[in-house]
Write a protein that holds these residues in place. Structure first.
Motif, PDB file in Angstrom:
ATOM      1  N   TYR A 288      14.798  20.782 -43.166  1.00  0.00           N
ATOM      2  CA  TYR A 288      15.319  19.911 -44.225  1.00  0.00           C
ATOM      3  C   TYR A 288      14.582  20.192 -45.536  1.00  0.00           C
ATOM      4  O   TYR A 288      13.908  19.324 -46.082  1.00  0.00           O
ATOM      5  CB  TYR A 288      15.158  18.439 -43.817  1.00  0.00           C
ATOM      6  CG  TYR A 288      15.793  18.158 -42.488  1.00  0.00           C
ATOM      7  CD1 TYR A 288      17.182  18.132 -42.360  1.00  0.00           C
ATOM      8  CD2 TYR A 288      15.032  17.939 -41.359  1.00  0.00           C
ATOM      9  CE1 TYR A 288      17.777  17.893 -41.140  1.00  0.00           C
ATOM     10  CE2 TYR A 288      15.626  17.699 -40.128  1.00  0.00           C
ATOM     11  CZ  TYR A 288      16.994  17.678 -40.030  1.00  0.00           C
ATOM     12  OH  TYR A 288      17.590  17.442 -38.823  1.00  0.00           O
ATOM     13  N   PRO A 289      14.700  21.407 -46.068  1.00  0.00           N
ATOM     14  CA  PRO A 289      13.910  21.769 -47.242  1.00  0.00           C
ATOM     15  C   PRO A 289      14.301  21.014 -48.514  1.00  0.00           C
ATOM     16  O   PRO A 289      13.490  20.922 -49.429  1.00  0.00           O
ATOM     17  CB  PRO A 289      14.171  23.268 -47.393  1.00  0.00           C
ATOM     18  CG  PRO A 289      15.519  23.476 -46.771  1.00  0.00           C
ATOM     19  CD  PRO A 289      15.565  22.502 -45.630  1.00  0.00           C
ATOM     20  N   ASP A 290      15.513  20.476 -48.565  1.00  0.00           N
ATOM     21  CA  ASP A 290      15.952  19.809 -49.805  1.00  0.00           C
ATOM     22  C   ASP A 290      15.058  18.636 -50.202  1.00  0.00           C
ATOM     23  O   ASP A 290      15.027  18.254 -51.362  1.00  0.00           O
ATOM     24  CB  ASP A 290      17.395  19.316 -49.669  1.00  0.00           C
ATOM     25  CG  ASP A 290      18.374  20.475 -49.575  1.00  0.00           C
ATOM     26  OD1 ASP A 290      17.973  21.611 -49.890  1.00  0.00           O
ATOM     27  OD2 ASP A 290      19.520  20.242 -49.183  1.00  0.00           O
ATOM     28  N   ASN A 291      14.343  18.044 -49.250  1.00  0.00           N
ATOM     29  CA  ASN A 291      13.455  16.924 -49.570  1.00  0.00           C
ATOM     30  C   ASN A 291      12.004  17.341 -49.747  1.00  0.00           C
ATOM     31  O   ASN A 291      11.157  16.526 -50.048  1.00  0.00           O
ATOM     32  CB  ASN A 291      13.548  15.855 -48.477  1.00  0.00           C
ATOM     33  CG  ASN A 291      14.915  15.219 -48.452  1.00  0.00           C
ATOM     34  OD1 ASN A 291      15.485  14.926 -49.490  1.00  0.00           O
ATOM     35  ND2 ASN A 291      15.462  15.029 -47.270  1.00  0.00           N
ATOM     36  N   CYS A 292      11.723  18.609 -49.545  1.00  0.00           N
ATOM     37  CA  CYS A 292      10.348  19.097 -49.660  1.00  0.00           C
ATOM     38  C   CYS A 292       9.997  19.285 -51.141  1.00  0.00           C
ATOM     39  O   CYS A 292      10.722  19.960 -51.880  1.00  0.00           O
ATOM     40  CB  CYS A 292      10.209  20.429 -48.921  1.00  0.00           C
ATOM     41  SG  CYS A 292       8.603  21.214 -49.173  1.00  0.00           S
ATOM     42  N   PRO A 293       8.867  18.726 -51.596  1.00  0.00           N
ATOM     43  CA  PRO A 293       8.476  18.884 -53.002  1.00  0.00           C
ATOM     44  C   PRO A 293       8.335  20.344 -53.425  1.00  0.00           C
ATOM     45  O   PRO A 293       8.749  20.706 -54.521  1.00  0.00           O
ATOM     46  CB  PRO A 293       7.144  18.143 -53.093  1.00  0.00           C
ATOM     47  CG  PRO A 293       7.198  17.146 -51.984  1.00  0.00           C
ATOM     48  CD  PRO A 293       7.978  17.807 -50.892  1.00  0.00           C
ATOM     49  N   TRP A 294       7.739  21.185 -52.584  1.00  0.00           N
ATOM     50  CA  TRP A 294       7.600  22.593 -52.953  1.00  0.00           C
ATOM     51  C   TRP A 294       8.957  23.255 -53.113  1.00  0.00           C
ATOM     52  O   TRP A 294       9.166  24.043 -54.034  1.00  0.00           O
ATOM     53  CB  TRP A 294       6.792  23.350 -51.915  1.00  0.00           C
ATOM     54  CG  TRP A 294       5.301  23.204 -52.033  1.00  0.00           C
ATOM     55  CD1 TRP A 294       4.617  22.326 -52.819  1.00  0.00           C
ATOM     56  CD2 TRP A 294       4.324  23.954 -51.324  1.00  0.00           C
ATOM     57  NE1 TRP A 294       3.276  22.479 -52.648  1.00  0.00           N
ATOM     58  CE2 TRP A 294       3.061  23.474 -51.732  1.00  0.00           C
ATOM     59  CE3 TRP A 294       4.381  24.968 -50.396  1.00  0.00           C
ATOM     60  CZ2 TRP A 294       1.865  23.987 -51.233  1.00  0.00           C
ATOM     61  CZ3 TRP A 294       3.198  25.481 -49.887  1.00  0.00           C
ATOM     62  CH2 TRP A 294       1.958  25.009 -50.308  1.00  0.00           C
TER      63      TRP A 294
END
Length: 179
Positions: free
Chosen positions: A161-167
């Motif tokens: 779920y990268p869309d919620n990752c700050p980076w």
């Protein structure tokens, strides 16, 4: 923990339906409606189901089956079992999570960066992951926890779920494919 299929019981006298009892529930069936004809309206009649013989206490089930203490499962169950529109205060649930994590000997710094993942590991007894391809300390908050149970390799490649990752949002994810 499991919705029970609803049950409707119709009492028929002659060729006429004179009473309808409707039972529904989550962990136990309960009487929702008791509709009667005028002549039965004020009569004291027995219920078809006085109590659900298959009802159970989900917190007790979780403790017996998986060893999850009630103090950890109860706040979540209360929240999950709330009626539509009802607010169930979770109190400071992060403190409940922290207590579970620390009692499972999971390092507090791991809890601070991955609170949900740390709590799931404390509850299930799963070990901490040893791989983190992207390097983001909070990576496991963005990974499907089914990887804990053998789907894929924890920490390998792109998280789920990268869309919620700050980076990822900031374009700093080393695994992000530009395109």
């Amino acid at each position: 923990m499991a919705d029970r299929p609803p049950v409707a019981v119709v009492t028929v006298i002659g060729d006429r339906a004179v009473r309808l009892e409707y039972y529904a529930g989550h962990d136990a069936l309960e009487l929702v409606y008791d509709v009667r004809t005028k002549e039965l309206e004020h009569q004291d009649l027995p219920l078809w189901l006085e109590r659900d013989p298959h009802a159970y206490d989900p917190a007790e089930f979780l403790e017996k089956t998986f060893g999850i203490p009630e103090e950890f499962s109860k706040p979540l169950l209360d929240h999950a079992h709330r009626k539509e529109g009802e607010m169930v205060p979770l109190g400071d649930f992060k403190e409940v999570m922290r207590k579970a994590v620390l009692s499972a000997k999971i390092p507090e710094d791991y809890f601070e960066t991955n609170p949900t993942d740390a709590f799931m590991r404390a509850v299930t007894g799963k070990p901490l992951p040893t791989r983190n391809d992207c390097g983001y300390p909070g990576r496991y908050e963005h990974e499907d926890n089914s990887r804990m149970s053998g789907w894929g390799v924890e920490g390998k490649g792109m998280c789920d779920y990268p869309d919620n990752c700050p980076w990822f949002k900031q374009g700093k994810c080393p695994l992000r494919k530009e395109g």
